[in-house]
Design an enzyme around this catalytic site. Structure first.
Site, short mmCIF file in Angstrom:
data_model
loop_
_atom_site.label_atom_id
_atom_site.label_comp_id
_atom_site.label_asym_id
_atom_site.label_seq_id
_atom_site.Cartn_x
_atom_site.Cartn_y
_atom_site.Cartn_z
N THR A 45 22.33 -34.58 2.43
CA THR A 45 23.51 -35.36 2.24
C THR A 45 23.40 -36.91 2.18
OG1 THR A 45 24.53 -33.61 3.64
CG2 THR A 45 25.87 -35.39 3.23
N GLY B 243 24.34 -38.55 -3.91
CA GLY B 243 25.29 -39.63 -4.42
C GLY B 243 26.58 -39.76 -3.61
N GLY B 244 26.79 -38.68 -2.83
CA GLY B 244 27.82 -38.67 -2.01
C GLY B 244 29.15 -38.48 -2.68
N ALA C 105 15.17 -26.29 15.79
CA ALA C 105 15.60 -24.90 16.26
C ALA C 105 14.69 -23.89 15.76
CB ALA C 105 17.03 -24.44 15.80
N GLU D 166 18.68 -32.26 15.62
CA GLU D 166 18.15 -32.23 14.20
C GLU D 166 16.63 -32.24 14.33
OE1 GLU D 166 19.06 -33.01 10.94
OE2 GLU D 166 16.62 -33.08 10.95
N GLU E 9 24.74 -26.07 2.83
CA GLU E 9 23.89 -25.38 1.60
C GLU E 9 23.21 -24.13 2.17
OE1 GLU E 9 21.31 -28.26 -0.14
OE2 GLU E 9 20.32 -26.99 -1.31
N ALA F 115 27.56 -31.02 6.80
CA ALA F 115 28.17 -29.85 7.29
C ALA F 115 27.97 -30.13 8.73
CB ALA F 115 27.44 -28.67 6.70
N ARG G 97 24.42 -29.05 -15.17
CA ARG G 97 23.27 -29.25 -14.60
C ARG G 97 22.37 -28.49 -15.41
NH1 ARG G 97 24.33 -31.22 -8.41
NH2 ARG G 97 25.19 -33.15 -8.91
N ASP H 101 14.81 -23.17 7.16
CA ASP H 101 14.76 -22.69 8.60
C ASP H 101 15.75 -21.63 9.08
OD1 ASP H 101 12.52 -24.67 8.43
OD2 ASP H 101 13.12 -25.63 10.26
P1 ADP Z 1 24.18 -29.95 4.40
O1 ADP Z 1 24.48 -30.61 2.92
O2 ADP Z 1 24.42 -28.42 4.03
O3 ADP Z 1 24.92 -30.58 5.35
P2 ADP Z 1 21.78 -31.22 4.85
O4 ADP Z 1 20.36 -30.83 4.02
O5 ADP Z 1 22.50 -32.41 4.31
O6 ADP Z 1 22.67 -29.92 4.53
O7 ADP Z 1 21.48 -31.11 6.30
C1 ADP Z 1 20.59 -30.20 6.83
C2 ADP Z 1 19.81 -30.74 8.28
O8 ADP Z 1 19.48 -29.73 8.97
C3 ADP Z 1 18.82 -31.53 7.61
O9 ADP Z 1 18.57 -32.89 8.45
C4 ADP Z 1 17.62 -31.00 8.46
O10 ADP Z 1 16.47 -31.78 8.64
C5 ADP Z 1 18.13 -30.31 9.40
N1 ADP Z 1 17.44 -28.92 9.80
C6 ADP Z 1 16.80 -28.14 8.89
N2 ADP Z 1 16.20 -27.04 9.75
C7 ADP Z 1 16.46 -27.58 11.08
C8 ADP Z 1 16.20 -26.91 12.27
N3 ADP Z 1 15.25 -25.70 12.13
N4 ADP Z 1 16.38 -27.39 13.48
C9 ADP Z 1 17.08 -28.63 13.49
N5 ADP Z 1 17.66 -29.19 12.28
C10 ADP Z 1 17.07 -28.56 11.30
#
Ligand code: ADP
Length: 604
Positions: free
Chosen positions: A188, A192-193, A302, A179, A569, A160, A430, A370
């Site tokens: 992600t 499995g993608g 963040a 990140e 998510e 996302a 599931r 978070d």
């Molecule tokens: P989505 O499937 O919705 O894209 P993911 O779980 O694949 O979500 O990715 C979410 C990302 O956000 C993860 O890499 C996670 O480490 C990162 N993340 C979560 N909280 C924070 C934060 N406070 N600051 C920066 N990155 C964050």
């Protein structure tokens, strides 16, 4: 007898026997000790360590007590995660000539294996790795000259986040994509993608009739009609374009086949090349790095959303997770893309005590919720928080997704219990499968397939590292007879034989009269046989920030918080009580685009 350039040492035992290799003379230098090598000669020694996906081997080249180079010789660590961490650690170690370094967050197992391997190689070269670990500590460097003002800040680098950032940047906006972990990709990358795309190009080749309306109905029904139909329609109607976007903008390529995920009425899920989500996130990382107006940073968490006096989003506060430095950024819009809270046991238990510490999780360690904390502090409404999903087929030891389960989605396996009996329709939802598994002996169950299925689908070849890993722990067994394949698990082989015979008779009859299997049935009759053991683990949190179809985050009165968007998510109320497989990819890439585009337009 001399040894060749590539016959390096693999640990101290071999070091003593064969000696370290002088690269200058390409000849063995006797016992592995720097004192015995010419002082101006480079010595290459090998080290190994057990990573997340098997043994990794590295080669360390030392010269006069300094590490000149570290090369990874063999590794099956996940691309974008394990290999990124090894690159980072190599550079840090070589630049600073120390082994006093931290593991890379998000790739801890790979880091530990790599650092162990470097220590071993150093010891073989006659260095004392224990001394190297006491040297001055080296930290992953913080980004240099980081600007503090942006149009749009995107938090989180899963599917996302990348999609939102690239979309906003393509509209000419200056974007910061942050990140908190040391690696990109989030949950992600670990998925499995597969992505549910109605009316896709492979379906047309296979003459499978489908439509966005059918996907929307499947998703709503699969979630007991608790999901918001408007949000579901955004996904169902936008996902074909999102798949095209991933192909042409993201550079993602696809297998020439589909998977049939449980609860869908037709086979519709496209598969990224390699059958794993990191195939998408590594491509998106590359793309994000080539877009001029995206600043992509890791190790930056963040911590707070800042609202201006006018009620609009005005910035983000963050912490560098390596140095502890506090950072403050200003912006005009924020996209929350920080994933769910599946890895946060406390938050899970608070949201729904049925999903507390009794479950492992398949999720990235970053999935701590978070985003929910930060946004709710400035008035965002949380919705459906108690709705948590387990994935039925996970590693019984650590909760990792079992990718060999693609065999089930390829319609080539049956599920059974320790008593050797089937207990559920294999392509069910599931939550239905998870509940059924938890009711079996040991709260676990098994799948079986045969060699013909392995040959036809290549699933074992594709996930050979996982097969070897599970086999080494006797959680997957391959054997010539049903008796042998059952024995290590204590499964009732006579009963399983009856179950398989009955299944094969259903294949002949073209109907499963017991559980009404919805997929194409194939016999299980060509030895060797494979059995894998599994149990459910928390996989996805259906609740999160309340958004509208424009991906705007809503407050408790249903009013958008100006400048705050969310995708993936972190945003709830799309999947109802239960998310169907492969709809998360559909969601994150569709809503990622919606959020990125709308954040860019908001700023304009
Ligand atoms: P989505 O499937 O919705 O894209 P993911 O779980 O694949 O979500 O990715 C979410 C990302 O956000 C993860 O890499 C996670 O480490 C990162 N993340 C979560 N909280 C924070 C934060 N406070 N600051 C920066 N990155 C964050």
């Amino acid at each position: 007898m001399g040894i060749s350039r590539r016959q390096f040492l693999t640990g101290s035992a071999i070091a003593t026997a064969a000696g370290a290799l002088s690269l200058t003379g390409c000849a063995p230098s006797g016992k592995a000790s720097s004192s015995q090598a010419p002082s101006d000669a480079s010595i290459a020694t090998m080290g190994s360590g057990m990573g997340k996906h098997g043994n990794i081997q590295i080669e360390v080249v030392t010269n006069g007590g300094k590490i000149e180079r570290i090369d990874v010789v063999k590794s099956r660590e996940t691309s974008g995660l394990g290999d990124t961490c090894m690159d980072k650690l190599s550079k840090l170690i070589v630049d600073n000539q120390t082994l006093n370094v931290d593991t890379v967050t998000g790739a801890t197992l790979s880091s530990m294996a790599f650092l162990g391997a470097v220590s071993e190689a150093l010891d073989s070269a006659g260095e004392k790795s224990s001394e190297w670990k006491k040297r001055d500590k080296a930290l992953q460097p913080a980004p240099e000259n980081l600007e503090t003002t942006y149009d749009v800040i995107v938090i989180g680098t899963g599917g996302a986040g990348f999609t939102a950032a690239i979309s906003a940047a393509n509209k000419g906006k200056k974007v910061l994509l942050m990140e908190k972990l040391g690696v990109f990709g989030g949950s992600t990358a670990l998925s499995g993608g597969e992505m549910a795309v109605p009316s896709n190009w492979i379906q047309s080749n296979l003459s499978i009739a489908d439509s966005p309306a059918t996907l929307a109905e499947d998703m709503l029904k699969g979630g007991d009609y608790r999901g918001d139909p408007e949000l579901v329609n955004v996904i169902a109607n936008g996902v074909f374009d999102a798949a095209q976007w991933l192909t042409f903008e993201g550079g993602v390529s696809w297998e020439h086949d589909l998977l049939f995920f449980g609860g869908h009425s037709v086979k519709r899920s496209i598969i990224p090349t390699g059958h794993i989500g990191n195939a998408m996130t590594t491509k998106l990382t590359t793309r994000a790095k080539t877009v001029d107006n995206i600043t992509l940073i890791d190790n930056t968490k963040a911590t707070e959303l800042v609202k201006g006096a006018d009620g609009r989003i005005g910035g983000v506060k963050a912490t560098n997770t390596v140095t502890g430095d506090e950072l403050s950024f200003t912006c005009k819009a924020v996209v929350m893309a920080c994933g769910g809270f599946g890895a946060n046991v406390e938050m899970r238990a608070k949201a729904n005590p049925d999903f507390g510490e009794q479950f492992n999780s398949t999720d990235s360690v970053g999935a701590q919720g978070d985003g929910l904390d930060m946004a709710s502090k400035i008035g965002a409404e949380l919705i459906d928080m108690d709705l948590i999903q387990t994935y039925p087929i996970c590693d019984v030891d650590n909760g990792a997704l079992i990718y060999l389960d693609d065999m089930r989605l390829d319609e080539r396996t049956i599920m059974f219990n320790k008593e050797g009996k089937r207990f559920v329709e294999e392509l069910g939802r599931r939550d239905v499968l998870s509940k059924a598994i938890l009711a079996q002996t040991g709260e676990m169950a098994y799948e079986i397939w045969d060699q013909k299925a392995a040959d036809d689908t290549k699933v074992v070849d594709i996930h050979i590292d996982e097969f070897e890993n599970l086999s080494s722990r006797k959680l997957c067994v391959k054997a010539d007879t049903l008796e042998e394949v059952c024995e290590p698990f204590g499964i009732d082989a006579a009963e399983l034989k009856k179950t398989v015979d009955t299944w094969n008779s259903y294949v002949d009859a073209g109907k499963d009269t017991e559980f009404n299997y919805r997929g194409k049935m194939s016999k299980i009759s060509t030895p060797p046989y494979y059995v894998v053991a599994y149990k459910p683990a928390v996989h996805y949190t259906m609740g999160g920030l309340h958004i509208n179809p424009k991906a705007e985050v809503l407050d408790a009165s249903g009013t958008p918080i100006p400048g705050l968007f969310a995708a993936g998510e972190v945003a709830g109320h799309k999947m109802g009580t239960n998310r169907l497989g492969s709809t998360s990819m559909a969601d994150i890439y569709t809503f990622g685009r919606v959020a990125g585009n709308n954040a860019a337009d908001f700023v304009a």
